[in-house]
Structure formats: C-alpha cells, structure tokens
Design an enzyme around this catalytic site. Structure first.
Site, PDB file in Angstrom:
ATOM      1  N   ARG A 197       0.818  -1.212   0.000  1.00 53.19           N
ATOM      2  CA  ARG A 197       0.000   0.000   0.000  1.00 53.19           C
ATOM      3  C   ARG A 197       0.854   1.265   0.000  1.00 53.19           C
ATOM      4  O   ARG A 197       0.429   2.294  -0.533  1.00 53.19           O
ATOM      5  CB  ARG A 197      -0.948  -0.007   1.197  1.00 53.19           C
ATOM      6  CG  ARG A 197      -2.139  -0.938   0.999  1.00 53.19           C
ATOM      7  CD  ARG A 197      -3.080  -0.915   2.176  1.00 53.19           C
ATOM      8  NE  ARG A 197      -4.332  -1.594   1.869  1.00 53.19           N
ATOM      9  CZ  ARG A 197      -5.266  -1.877   2.771  1.00 53.19           C
ATOM     10  NH1 ARG A 197      -5.090  -1.527   4.028  1.00 53.19           N
ATOM     11  NH2 ARG A 197      -6.378  -2.491   2.398  1.00 53.19           N
ATOM     12  N   LYS A 202     -16.401 -16.032   4.910  1.00 51.71           N
ATOM     13  CA  LYS A 202     -17.725 -15.461   5.182  1.00 51.71           C
ATOM     14  C   LYS A 202     -18.525 -15.212   3.913  1.00 51.71           C
ATOM     15  O   LYS A 202     -18.026 -14.649   2.945  1.00 51.71           O
ATOM     16  CB  LYS A 202     -17.570 -14.152   5.957  1.00 51.71           C
ATOM     17  CG  LYS A 202     -16.919 -14.313   7.325  1.00 51.71           C
ATOM     18  CD  LYS A 202     -16.794 -12.973   8.020  1.00 51.71           C
ATOM     19  CE  LYS A 202     -16.142 -13.114   9.388  1.00 51.71           C
ATOM     20  NZ  LYS A 202     -15.992 -11.799  10.069  1.00 51.71           N
ATOM     21  N   GLY A 232      -7.609  -8.391   1.143  1.00 52.64           N
ATOM     22  CA  GLY A 232      -6.299  -8.635   1.742  1.00 52.64           C
ATOM     23  C   GLY A 232      -5.836 -10.068   1.662  1.00 52.64           C
ATOM     24  O   GLY A 232      -4.661 -10.337   1.428  1.00 52.64           O
ATOM     25  N   GLY A 238     -12.833  -4.311   1.360  1.00 54.08           N
ATOM     26  CA  GLY A 238     -14.211  -3.943   1.635  1.00 54.08           C
ATOM     27  C   GLY A 238     -14.736  -2.891   0.690  1.00 54.08           C
ATOM     28  O   GLY A 238     -15.881  -2.957   0.226  1.00 54.08           O
TER      29      GLY A 238
END
Length: 394
Positions: free
Chosen positions: A35, A197, A352, A375
């Site tokens: 990043r 998830k 990630g 996200g």
C-alpha cells in the site's frame, strides 16, 4: 462529479493528501509495503508539479490511544527510502507543532502526520477534528481507496472545509478498473469468490448474477450454500445466520445458471493435521471432518473455466491456504490467473487475503490489477455508494 488531481493547478500549493498506509504490522515491523508503494505515483506527481504535501493515514486499530507499535514513523522511513528524500514527521496530527511544520513547508517537501486513529474522534467523523486536519492544506486529495467505504473525519468530514477537492491517481485507477468490471467487462466474465464469510459477498453475488458468465464459489463460504442444497458438510464452517439469504441467492441464480460449486474437497478433522487429510466428493464429507480446501477435480474445472475468460475477478482464497496441506487450491488458481494474464485476459483481485496469497506464491506481478481496498472494492462492485466519494461530490 469527481475531480482528478490532474485537473488542479497545484504549483506552490500545499496538498492535504489522504493515503492508505494501513499496512500489516508485527511488533512495530512492517510486513508488506504494497500500500505504501501504491501511493508513490500520486506523491511523485504532486512533487513534480511544484507543490508540498501533508500526508495523513490511519494504521491498525489503536482505539483512540497512542501505541508506539502502530506509529506511522516506520511507514515514513520506508516511504523516504522509496522516494529517496527526507520526510518531516509530526507525532500528533492536529497539534500546534504539527501545524507549524506544515506552515513552514516549501514546494517539493513532505510532512507525514502521526496515526489518525490515535484520536478516537477520527472514527466518529468529529467536525472539530475534521476542521483541524483541514488546516494542513489548501487542496484536499483523497487517494485512500481502501477507506472510501467508511465515513471518518479524514475522508468525509474534512471535505466540508475545502472548495478544491478531488481524487488521486490511485483512487482514479481503482474506480476506473472496478467500474469497468460492472459496466463493460471483456466477456466472458468469470468471478471467483472464496474466503470464510458469505456475509460480505452477498451483494456482490446478487450484482454479478446479472452480468457474469460464471461465478465460481470456493472457500468456507461454499458450505453455507451446500447445506441449503441438502448436502452433508461434516463439521465444515457454515454461517447459520445466512442460510435463508443463501437460499434466495440460489433461487435467483437458478434461472441464470452461473453459479458453480466445488465437486470435491480436501478434508481433515483438524487444520493442523494435514497428514490426516483425505479428498471427499460433495455430500460425502464425514461428520468428524471439515472441508479445508477445494479438491483436485474442482481445481481442474475452475482452471479450465478461467482459461476461457475475457475478464476474471477474484476475491477470497479457496481454502485455508495459510496451513500446509490446504494451500493447493488457492495456489493453483493463483497460478492459473497469472497464466491467464499472460495470454491477454484481464485479471483483477480484491481483498487482503487474496493479495496475501499472491504474495505467498510469488505471483503478485502476474495479475493485471490488485485492488488496495477489499471492503471498498466489494461495496463498489455491489453498487453501494462509497461515503468518501460522495463527500467529494458535494
């Protein structure tokens, strides 16, 4: 309408630049500078135009308290090496001393502010805190795509203090590439979704059911769907709260016939005991076993589909790739994506865990675009408004 950094005359101006330096840390040591490197093109462009820069970012979750292990000082050292120039640093982002450093900046100089989240009011989007941050610049540029789905002081509240505000080069690139995935992907479009998830992927699946040619499901999230389909999943991970949602998605997808599920799994009673692993067909997983990776038949089919694509979007590993013995599915699919890129297929990853997998298997350079925001990328692709971008359009 969003304004690009290149639309501004920034010579001799001081640019307040929101970046995303939220890098993985361990004991104060940076584990991955991806990043930081991603922000360099925007920083270099600003410097070449004869402006000074005040950089602000958060790091980790210090919960409003100072934490030396989450200081941005170590980030500043890496950035200084990348840019081959000194960087000024302030230990408090809104102190009078920090403000004085900014006032004294000359064109071509950089001032890095300490971790925004050392102040709990950053997370609360506090107007007073926002206005204090705004005193650090004449033009506000947001280049932190990874935080654009959050409404915080440094990316939303601060915009109220600026007439001149826009997006940096990284943000512009992220929006363009991800928007193309929705609006005009090169077909066939293949979406590969994994991870543990299902909750974070619901909107994405619903969106891509309409446009994707294939949606390949893997990882722990597959078992929630398989349980709804009446398959025995042993002691594999199931999101019991999302069973009804999974049923609705299956109903929507039935007409489109785009959802693909694993045909087999590598299973074991414990992820720390790969020596006890076996491959089982779907629905045949023993009660004392959990599916921890997609099986060889599934890997072969998914790779074959990827090779037929015009565009591939991947989010989430196919199994517990961090554990020896259960990394095969993620590793082989990562390699298939890299090979696909070489043949001209557009490959995009977000999240990630996906980026971590590519790094582990030394395949980072083999992907067309790796998004800096997991996200944020999912919400943008799902059609959700991003608060930080909406604030720039006010």
């Amino acid at each position: 309408m969003l304004k690009s950094l290149k639309a501004f005359n920034i010579k001799d101006k001081c640019i307040l630049l929101r970046v995303d330096f939220n890098v993985p840390m361990n004991g104060g040591k940076i584990l991955d500078d991806f990043r930081i490197r991603a922000a360099v093109p925007t920083i270099q462009h600003i410097l070449r135009q004869g402006a000074s820069i005040v950089l602000m970012s958060h790091l980790g979750r210090p919960e409003g308290k100072e934490n030396s292990e989450l200081s941005l000082m170590s980030v500043g050292e890496i950035l200084a090496d990348l840019l081959e120039m000194p960087i000024k640093f302030s230990a408090n982002c809104v102190s009078e001393d920090a403000r004085n450093v900014t006032i004294g900046l000359k064109p071509g100089e950089i001032h890095l502010l300490e971790n925004l989240r050392f102040h709990k009011v950053e997370h609360q989007n506090n107007p007073r805190f926002s206005s204090l941050l705004a005193k650090h610049g004449q033009i506000f540029i947001n280049d932190a795509f990874g935080t654009s789905h959050r409404a915080h002081a440094s990316n939303v509240g601060v915009t109220d203090s600026f007439m001149n505000k826009g997006i940096g080069l990284l943000m512009e690139k992220e929006i363009q590439i991800l928007s193309n995935l929705i609006n005009r992907p090169r077909k066939p479009l293949v979406v590969v979704l994994g991870g543990a998830k299902i909750s974070s992927k619901i909107g994405l699946i619903q969106k891509f059911i309409e446009t994707a040619d294939f949606i390949l499901i893997g990882g722990g999230m597959a078992f929630t769907f398989l349980k709804v389909m009446g398959k025995n999943v042993g002691k594999s991970m199931v999101d019991e709260k999302r069973l009804i949602t999974a049923k609705k998605i299956l109903s929507l997808a039935r007409e489109k016939a785009v959802l693909e599920f694993p045909k087999d799994f590598v299973c074991a009673p414990d992820p720390d005991k790969p020596e006890d692993s076996e491959v089982f067909k779907v629905g045949k997983i023993p009660d004392n076993m959990a599916g921890l990776d997609i099986g060889p038949e599934t890997v072969e089919r998914y790779c074959r589909i990827i090779k037929t694509a015009g565009t591939v979007f991947w989010n989430g590993p196919m199994g517990v790739f961090e554990k020896p013995g259960f990394e095969n599915g993620t590793r082989i699919l990562s390699a298939a994506l890299s090979e696909a890129t070489e043949t001209g297929i557009i490959t995009v990853t977000g999240g990630g865990d996906s980026a971590a997998a590519l790094k582990k298997f030394n395949l980072v350079s083999g992907i067309s675009h790796i998004s800096t925001g997991g996200g944020a990328a999912l919400e943008l692709l799902s059609g959700q408004p991003l608060p930080a971008l909406t604030a720039l359009e006010r």
